[in-house]
Design an enzyme around this catalytic site. Structure first.
Site, PDB file in Angstrom:
ATOM      1  CG  ASN A   9      -1.706   1.233   1.419  1.00 43.03           C
ATOM      2  OD1 ASN A   9      -1.819   2.043   0.502  1.00 43.03           O
ATOM      3  ND2 ASN A   9      -2.290   1.416   2.602  1.00 43.03           N
ATOM      4  CD1 TRP A  10       3.431   1.176  -3.017  1.00 43.58           C
ATOM      5  CD2 TRP A  10       3.389   2.472  -4.855  1.00 43.58           C
ATOM      6  NE1 TRP A  10       4.135   0.530  -4.006  1.00 43.58           N
ATOM      7  CE2 TRP A  10       4.130   1.301  -5.143  1.00 43.58           C
ATOM      8  CE3 TRP A  10       3.221   3.421  -5.861  1.00 43.58           C
ATOM      9  CZ2 TRP A  10       4.705   1.072  -6.394  1.00 43.58           C
ATOM     10  CZ3 TRP A  10       3.796   3.194  -7.108  1.00 43.58           C
ATOM     11  CH2 TRP A  10       4.540   2.033  -7.360  1.00 43.58           C
ATOM     12  CE  LYS A  11       0.140   3.366   4.934  1.00 41.31           C
ATOM     13  NZ  LYS A  11      -0.038   3.511   6.351  1.00 41.31           N
ATOM     14  CG  HIS A  95      -5.878   1.609   5.034  1.00 37.99           C
ATOM     15  ND1 HIS A  95      -5.422   2.583   5.896  1.00 37.99           N
ATOM     16  CD2 HIS A  95      -4.847   0.738   4.876  1.00 37.99           C
ATOM     17  CE1 HIS A  95      -4.168   2.313   6.226  1.00 37.99           C
ATOM     18  NE2 HIS A  95      -3.794   1.204   5.627  1.00 37.99           N
ATOM     19  CD  GLU A  97      -3.132   5.354   6.694  1.00 35.89           C
ATOM     20  OE1 GLU A  97      -3.087   5.446   5.460  1.00 35.89           O
ATOM     21  OE2 GLU A  97      -2.229   4.829   7.377  1.00 35.89           O
ATOM     22  CD  GLU A 167      -3.593  -2.901   7.186  1.00 34.93           C
ATOM     23  OE1 GLU A 167      -2.457  -3.077   6.754  1.00 34.93           O
ATOM     24  OE2 GLU A 167      -4.275  -1.909   6.906  1.00 34.93           O
ATOM     25  N   GLY A 173       2.185   1.994  10.698  1.00 31.27           N
ATOM     26  CA  GLY A 173       3.099   3.125  10.545  1.00 31.27           C
ATOM     27  C   GLY A 173       3.764   3.541  11.850  1.00 31.27           C
ATOM     28  CB  SER A 213       5.111  -1.927  11.844  1.00 30.38           C
ATOM     29  OG  SER A 213       4.620  -0.617  12.085  1.00 30.38           O
ATOM     30  N   GLY A 234       2.785  -1.285   4.254  1.00 31.22           N
ATOM     31  CA  GLY A 234       2.800   0.148   3.939  1.00 31.22           C
ATOM     32  C   GLY A 234       4.218   0.621   3.679  1.00 31.22           C
ATOM     33  N   GLY A 235       4.849   1.169   4.710  1.00 25.11           N
ATOM     34  CA  GLY A 235       6.172   1.784   4.580  1.00 25.11           C
ATOM     35  C   GLY A 235       7.196   0.936   3.836  1.00 25.11           C
TER      36      GLY A 235
HETATM   37  C1  PEP Z   1      -0.798  -0.096   5.786  1.00 26.43           C
HETATM   38  O1  PEP Z   1      -0.730   0.976   5.234  1.00 26.43           O
HETATM   39  O2  PEP Z   1      -1.763  -0.824   5.538  1.00 26.43           O
HETATM   40  C2  PEP Z   1       0.258  -0.491   6.715  1.00 26.43           C
HETATM   41  C3  PEP Z   1       0.171  -1.641   7.301  1.00 26.43           C
HETATM   42  O3  PEP Z   1       1.315   0.383   6.901  1.00 26.43           O
HETATM   43  P1  PEP Z   1       2.734   0.076   7.617  1.00 26.43           P
HETATM   44  O4  PEP Z   1       3.251  -1.218   7.043  1.00 26.43           O
HETATM   45  O5  PEP Z   1       3.595   1.244   7.263  1.00 26.43           O
HETATM   46  O6  PEP Z   1       2.463  -0.042   9.074  1.00 26.43           O
END
Ligand code: PEP
Length: 252
Positions: A9-11, A95, A97, A167, A173, A213, A234-235
């Site tokens: 997920n590039w957000k 998600h 967010e 999640e 994040g 994470s 994500g990251g």
């Molecule tokens: C996400 O955006 O769904 C996520 C899990 O982010 P991260 O891996 O950065 O925690």
């Protein structure tokens, strides 16, 4: 046997040229990977270029959100029909967010899940509790409700195309990951709920990703567990090296 599924997920990150560059590097690194499904989910405006760049490879493309109507006076929104027409396979829905920054309620997320399935997109339905909910012992209630509400109206046959991502909000994040046993416990709860509603076959074939994470050094411990069928990243999906290492952890 469920095929592991690693999605990035590039957000709200990347531009067209950096995004295309990342896909080119990823294609090189994961070209020979078999037995793991791989997807990347760029921001909407990058999707046409990224779909083009990923064409013919083993990397699928997903969107990060969509609206549940196919067209009309919905300024600023993107429909599932539009995503489908440019070659998207997946769409992330619900998600945390979207839920907590943009206030998306379960009813809206459910409408999007049904609309995605109707148009032939595979939803990745995200669920997860906040820290205060976990600390109050409410994880089971919160996640259970999000699963049941998110899947309302979805048929057993359509469940073949549904992926659920657990999640925990406190792990996204933040660098804090749920321990493998904390994650596995919630994954079992989700599979149990789906099994209760749809039966053993659907429950056993449902893919449940963990997200929060996930990094190369914790991926193996999480992905080795019976009910963890992949990761939503994500990251660590913003660079080719860590993301492809997570893919390799799923191969192993
Ligand atoms: C996400 O955006 O769904 C996520 C899990 O982010 P991260 O891996 O950065 O925690």
């Amino acid at each position: 046997m469920r095929k592991p599924f690693i999605a990035g997920n590039w957000k709200m990150n990347m531009l067209v040229d950096t995004g295309k560059g990342l896909v080119a590097q990823l294609k090189d690194r994961v070209r020979d990977v078999k037995g793991v499904e791989i997807a990347i989910c760029p921001p909407a405006v990058l999707l046409p270029a990224i779909c083009e760049e990923a064409k013919g490879s083993n990397i699928r493309v997903g969107a990060q959100n969509m609206y549940h109507e196919n067209s009309g006076a919905f300024t600023g929104e993107v429909s599932g029909a539009m995503l489908k027409s440019i070659g998207c396979t997946y769409v992330i829905l619900g998600h945390s967010e979207r839920r907590h920054i943009f206030g998306e309620p379960d009813g809206l997320i459910n409408a999007k899940v049904n609309a995605a399935l109707a148009i032939g997109l595979k939803p990745i339905l995200c669920v997860g509790e906040k820290l205060e909910q976990r600390e109050a012992g409410r994880t089971e209630d919160v996640v259970g409700l999000q699963v049941v509400a998110g899947l309302y109206g979805v048929t057993a046959q359509q469940m073949e195309d549904v992926v659920i991502a657990y999640e925990p909000v406190w792990a996204i994040g933040t660098g804090k990951t749920a321990t493998p046993s904390q994650a596995e416990e919630v994954h079992q709860l989700i599979r149990g709920l789906v099994t209760e509603t749809y039966g053993e076959e659907v429950g056993q074939s449902l893919r449940i990703q963990y997200g929060g994470s996930v990094k190369p050094d914790n991926a193996r411990g999480l992905l080795g567990l019976a009910d963890i069928d992949g990761a939503l990243v994500g990251g660590a999906s913003l660079e080719a090296e860590p993301f492809s290492k997570i893919v390799m952890a799923a191969v192993e």
